[in-house]
Design a protein around this motif. Sequence first.
Motif, PDB file in Angstrom:
ATOM      1  N   ALA A 167       1.621   6.266   8.229  1.00 53.26           N
ATOM      2  CA  ALA A 167       0.847   7.838   8.200  1.00 53.26           C
ATOM      3  C   ALA A 167       0.920   8.364   9.751  1.00 53.26           C
ATOM      4  O   ALA A 167       0.936   9.398   9.994  1.00 53.26           O
ATOM      5  CB  ALA A 167      -0.693   7.861   8.622  1.00 53.26           C
ATOM      6  N   GLU A 168       1.221   7.463  10.685  1.00 52.45           N
ATOM      7  CA  GLU A 168       1.204   7.784  12.020  1.00 52.45           C
ATOM      8  C   GLU A 168       2.804   8.146  12.430  1.00 52.45           C
ATOM      9  O   GLU A 168       3.124   9.155  13.237  1.00 52.45           O
ATOM     10  CB  GLU A 168       0.691   6.575  12.937  1.00 52.45           C
TER      11      GLU A 168
ATOM     12  N   GLY B  81      -1.391  13.379  15.739  1.00 50.33           N
ATOM     13  CA  GLY B  81      -0.667  12.320  14.783  1.00 50.33           C
ATOM     14  C   GLY B  81      -0.551  10.863  15.125  1.00 50.33           C
ATOM     15  O   GLY B  81      -0.646  10.401  14.804  1.00 50.33           O
ATOM     16  N   LYS B  82      -2.397  11.405  14.987  1.00 52.68           N
ATOM     17  CA  LYS B  82      -2.976   9.795  14.846  1.00 52.68           C
ATOM     18  C   LYS B  82      -4.071  10.687  13.724  1.00 52.68           C
ATOM     19  O   LYS B  82      -4.885  11.076  13.196  1.00 52.68           O
ATOM     20  CB  LYS B  82      -4.382   9.906  15.894  1.00 52.68           C
ATOM     21  N   PRO B  83      -4.276   8.877  12.485  1.00 49.42           N
ATOM     22  CA  PRO B  83      -4.656   8.878  11.385  1.00 49.42           C
ATOM     23  C   PRO B  83      -5.966   8.812  12.219  1.00 49.42           C
ATOM     24  O   PRO B  83      -6.366   7.317  12.828  1.00 49.42           O
ATOM     25  CB  PRO B  83      -4.117   8.022  10.943  1.00 49.42           C
TER      26      PRO B  83
ATOM     27  N   PHE C  19      -0.954   8.788   0.173  1.00 47.65           N
ATOM     28  CA  PHE C  19      -0.183   7.687  -0.322  1.00 47.65           C
ATOM     29  C   PHE C  19      -0.912   7.134  -1.699  1.00 47.65           C
ATOM     30  O   PHE C  19      -2.157   6.722  -2.415  1.00 47.65           O
ATOM     31  CB  PHE C  19      -1.018   6.525   0.733  1.00 47.65           C
ATOM     32  N   PHE C  20      -0.270   6.395  -2.457  1.00 49.67           N
ATOM     33  CA  PHE C  20      -0.947   5.714  -3.789  1.00 49.67           C
ATOM     34  C   PHE C  20       0.084   4.039  -3.511  1.00 49.67           C
ATOM     35  O   PHE C  20       0.445   3.311  -2.449  1.00 49.67           O
ATOM     36  CB  PHE C  20       0.067   5.845  -5.206  1.00 49.67           C
TER      37      PHE C  20
ATOM     38  N   GLU D 195       2.370  13.261  -0.568  1.00 49.81           N
ATOM     39  CA  GLU D 195       2.488  14.098  -0.328  1.00 49.81           C
ATOM     40  C   GLU D 195       2.213  14.938   0.848  1.00 49.81           C
ATOM     41  O   GLU D 195       1.457  13.396   1.481  1.00 49.81           O
ATOM     42  CB  GLU D 195       1.947  15.092  -1.220  1.00 49.81           C
ATOM     43  N   MET D 196       1.950  15.118   1.682  1.00 51.17           N
ATOM     44  CA  MET D 196       2.007  15.486   2.978  1.00 51.17           C
ATOM     45  C   MET D 196       1.513  17.286   2.936  1.00 51.17           C
ATOM     46  O   MET D 196       2.321  17.567   2.707  1.00 51.17           O
ATOM     47  CB  MET D 196       3.295  15.684   4.262  1.00 51.17           C
TER      48      MET D 196
END
Length: 205
Positions: A156-157, A98-100, A170-171, A181-182
């Motif tokens: 993201a997180e 769960g952490k970037p 992301f863009f 996307e994910m």
Amino acid sequence: PVLKVYDRPEDFNLEELPNRFAIKSNHSNNQVILCKDKSKQNRNDVVATMKNWLSKPFGVATCEPHYMYIQRKCYVEELVITPGQNDVVDYKFLCFGGKPLYMQLIQDRRGPNRRLQYYDMNMKFVDFCRMDFKNRPDLKSKDVLPAQFELMKEYAEKLATPFKFVRVDFFEANGQVYLGEMTFVPGAAKFNYAKAQTSIMLGDM
């Protein structure tokens, strides 16, 4: 932003779309048409391509069975271009627990300076090297880093919280952040790093 969704390629209507757009399938990898001028786009070619995409059960050859359960469709979206670039720049956050922890930057995807660079969460260059999509430390001074890096990190997180691992993409264009996307199995997990310790470190995470 999504403009149209097609269950049947035959329903594709070029006239109802803006001059610039992107077409993607929703169940696969690297199936995309980027249209920068629809006067040069042939409808019959698009329909044939979409039919080909939707006819294939993506994920069989790459041992990614989760793709098999997606109801296949084609999406038409607004075309996003990073200002000053020939193509959009990708910002892909690798999230563990769960952490970037790392961001992949992909720039000039279809050009002579195609590269994948890694940055940490302080936006410092990290010299990882993926063998299938090499980094270019010599070009890091020309990397287009996101102005809204902190916002992307926050998003993201939030999105990654339920998952042991996910890559959140992301863009950024014209001051706006877009979710790309994910994905849970980047590159079907078939790539290698130049240094074994990089693979071991990321694998241990």
